[in-house]
Every structure is written in C-alpha cells, then in structure tokens.
Design a protein around this motif. Structure first.
Motif, PDB file in Angstrom:
ATOM      1  N   UNK A  68       0.833  -1.143  -0.168  1.00  0.00           N
ATOM      2  CA  UNK A  68      -0.024  -0.101   0.272  1.00  0.00           C
ATOM      3  C   UNK A  68       0.733   1.106  -0.064  1.00  0.00           C
ATOM      4  N   UNK A  69       2.125   1.230   0.559  1.00  0.00           N
ATOM      5  CA  UNK A  69       3.015   2.325   0.498  1.00  0.00           C
ATOM      6  C   UNK A  69       4.520   1.904   0.329  1.00  0.00           C
ATOM      7  N   UNK A  70       5.193   2.812  -0.710  1.00  0.00           N
ATOM      8  CA  UNK A  70       6.511   2.463  -1.170  1.00  0.00           C
ATOM      9  C   UNK A  70       7.373   3.451  -0.971  1.00  0.00           C
ATOM     10  N   UNK A  71       7.088   4.471  -0.334  1.00  0.00           N
ATOM     11  CA  UNK A  71       7.735   5.519  -0.023  1.00  0.00           C
ATOM     12  C   UNK A  71       7.428   6.234   1.392  1.00  0.00           C
ATOM     13  N   UNK A  72       8.506   6.354   2.036  1.00  0.00           N
ATOM     14  CA  UNK A  72       8.539   6.927   3.305  1.00  0.00           C
ATOM     15  C   UNK A  72       9.326   8.135   3.867  1.00  0.00           C
ATOM     16  N   UNK A  73       8.807   9.081   4.593  1.00  0.00           N
ATOM     17  CA  UNK A  73       9.470  10.243   4.947  1.00  0.00           C
ATOM     18  C   UNK A  73       9.458  10.371   6.598  1.00  0.00           C
ATOM     19  N   UNK A  74      10.284  11.229   7.124  1.00  0.00           N
ATOM     20  CA  UNK A  74      10.431  11.219   8.433  1.00  0.00           C
ATOM     21  C   UNK A  74       9.673  12.383   8.908  1.00  0.00           C
ATOM     22  N   UNK A  75       8.671  12.067  10.028  1.00  0.00           N
ATOM     23  CA  UNK A  75       7.895  13.183  10.536  1.00  0.00           C
ATOM     24  C   UNK A  75       8.875  14.311  11.241  1.00  0.00           C
ATOM     25  N   UNK A  90       9.138  15.571  -2.335  1.00  0.00           N
ATOM     26  CA  UNK A  90       9.461  14.054  -2.307  1.00  0.00           C
ATOM     27  C   UNK A  90       8.007  13.422  -2.929  1.00  0.00           C
ATOM     28  N   UNK A  91       7.071  13.999  -2.020  1.00  0.00           N
ATOM     29  CA  UNK A  91       5.707  13.547  -2.434  1.00  0.00           C
ATOM     30  C   UNK A  91       5.240  13.665  -3.854  1.00  0.00           C
ATOM     31  N   UNK A  92       5.590  14.688  -4.314  1.00  0.00           N
ATOM     32  CA  UNK A  92       5.212  15.369  -5.853  1.00  0.00           C
ATOM     33  C   UNK A  92       6.048  14.150  -6.590  1.00  0.00           C
ATOM     34  N   UNK A  93       7.510  13.895  -6.247  1.00  0.00           N
ATOM     35  CA  UNK A  93       8.087  13.095  -7.201  1.00  0.00           C
ATOM     36  C   UNK A  93       7.758  11.597  -7.326  1.00  0.00           C
ATOM     37  N   UNK A  96       4.522  11.381  -9.284  1.00  0.00           N
ATOM     38  CA  UNK A  96       4.941  11.545 -10.919  1.00  0.00           C
ATOM     39  C   UNK A  96       5.596  10.406 -11.156  1.00  0.00           C
ATOM     40  N   UNK A  97       6.435   9.820 -10.498  1.00  0.00           N
ATOM     41  CA  UNK A  97       7.374   8.337 -10.786  1.00  0.00           C
ATOM     42  C   UNK A  97       6.303   7.543 -10.975  1.00  0.00           C
ATOM     43  N   UNK A  98       5.279   7.527  -9.927  1.00  0.00           N
ATOM     44  CA  UNK A  98       4.276   6.295  -9.882  1.00  0.00           C
ATOM     45  C   UNK A  98       3.181   6.465 -10.697  1.00  0.00           C
ATOM     46  N   UNK A  99       3.153   7.541 -11.450  1.00  0.00           N
ATOM     47  CA  UNK A  99       1.707   7.800 -12.049  1.00  0.00           C
ATOM     48  C   UNK A  99       0.753   7.800 -11.114  1.00  0.00           C
ATOM     49  N   UNK A 100       0.855   8.552 -10.062  1.00  0.00           N
ATOM     50  CA  UNK A 100       0.008   8.817  -9.286  1.00  0.00           C
ATOM     51  C   UNK A 100      -0.594   7.695  -8.263  1.00  0.00           C
ATOM     52  N   UNK A 101       0.112   6.420  -8.299  1.00  0.00           N
ATOM     53  CA  UNK A 101      -0.331   5.268  -7.534  1.00  0.00           C
ATOM     54  C   UNK A 101       0.071   5.642  -6.164  1.00  0.00           C
ATOM     55  N   UNK A 102       1.478   6.360  -5.609  1.00  0.00           N
ATOM     56  CA  UNK A 102       1.848   6.649  -4.267  1.00  0.00           C
ATOM     57  C   UNK A 102       1.971   8.007  -4.041  1.00  0.00           C
ATOM     58  N   UNK A 103       1.832   8.350  -2.893  1.00  0.00           N
ATOM     59  CA  UNK A 103       2.344   9.449  -2.231  1.00  0.00           C
ATOM     60  C   UNK A 103       3.499   9.153  -1.077  1.00  0.00           C
ATOM     61  N   UNK A 134      14.340  10.313   2.904  1.00  0.00           N
ATOM     62  CA  UNK A 134      13.275   9.485   1.932  1.00  0.00           C
ATOM     63  C   UNK A 134      13.571   8.070   1.956  1.00  0.00           C
ATOM     64  N   UNK A 135      12.733   7.094   1.938  1.00  0.00           N
ATOM     65  CA  UNK A 135      13.159   5.656   1.653  1.00  0.00           C
ATOM     66  C   UNK A 135      12.148   5.026   0.788  1.00  0.00           C
ATOM     67  N   UNK A 136      12.424   4.439  -0.135  1.00  0.00           N
ATOM     68  CA  UNK A 136      11.771   3.861  -1.423  1.00  0.00           C
ATOM     69  C   UNK A 136      12.045   2.655  -1.184  1.00  0.00           C
TER      70      UNK A 136
END
Length: 147
Positions: A68-75, A90-93, A96-103, A134-136
C-alpha cells in the motif's frame, strides 16, 4: 557518462540499484542523517540535493506496487501531522514517478532510523534542509504482454 542517466548516479549507486531485489529499500538522506552508524552500505553524494538524488533514482527504480505504501519520509518532531516542505517535494516526485499510485507515508523519527537500518543501502546527500530523508521500496518490472 551514459545517455538518459543522470550523472549523479555514479557506478557504485547504479550497481546498488541494479543489485536490489523486490522489496528491498534504499534510503536517501540529508547531510545531518547518521548514515554511517546505520551499518549499511553508504554512498555519498556530497553537494547534491536530496530531491535531485530522489529524482534520478526514481527515474530508474520501480516502486513496489504489491504494497500500500512504497515511499516513506521522516515526521517532523515539532509538527508530526505536517509534512516538511522538502517532504512535500518528495511526495510530488513519487506521485509523478508512480503515475499517481503513491504518495509518501510519514513515520516517526526513531521508527525512520530503524527502517533505514534495514535498508539495502543509504545514499547520503549534501541536503541541508531538515527532514530531507526518504526511503523507497523497490518493486518489479513486469514483462511485456505476450498478446
């Protein structure tokens, strides 16, 4: 130099991206991050913004669509419910890279450190903005249809 590959992706980082398997994670971190203490492979991109590194990596790395998630940032410590400006970038990147699938999913600071300890590799950038981490999670490239 190679065509269509950002020159910030040197041979060591290209090797790491290729060697990673499905479900492996890579951390792209800022200049303040304790990368060397994580006990993982560290590739240094001094002088390079974390967003530049993320863009170059996301151009090559498929994200894990089985999760369900593939990208993680630090709070942010002082505002855990708000994404830092760099995390919104990062979220915008990722979008774009996932064609809107992920934030991006925001995780608590020490939980982020623990997750980074398990990453296949850490890319330490020269990013000076706070929370530039960012973790991918790597996915798969599906074969073309045999129709």
């Amino acid at each position: 130099m190679l065509k269509l590959i950002d020159p910030v992706l040197g041979p060591d980082l290209l090797y790491i991206l290729r060697a990673m398997g499905h479900g492996d994670e890579i951390a792209i971190v800022d200049a303040n991050f304790p990368a060397e203490t994580m006990g993982r492979q560290v590739v240094r991109l001094d002088g390079i913004a974390a967003t530049h590194a993320a863009e170059a990596i996301l151009a090559l790395l498929p994200l894990d669509e089985f999760e369900p998630e593939a990208a993680f940032v630090m709070q942010q410590v002082h505002a855990p419910d708000e994404l830092a400006e760099i995390c919104r970038e990062f979220e915008a990147q990722v979008d774009r890279a996932s064609d809107g699938r992920f934030g991006v999913k925001s995780i608590e600071r020490f939980a982020f450190y623990e997750r980074a300890k398990g990453a296949f590799a850490i890319v330490q950038t020269g990013e000076r903005r706070l929370y530039g981490n960012l973790i991918l999670k790597k996915g798969v490239i599906t074969p073309p249809s045999q129709d």
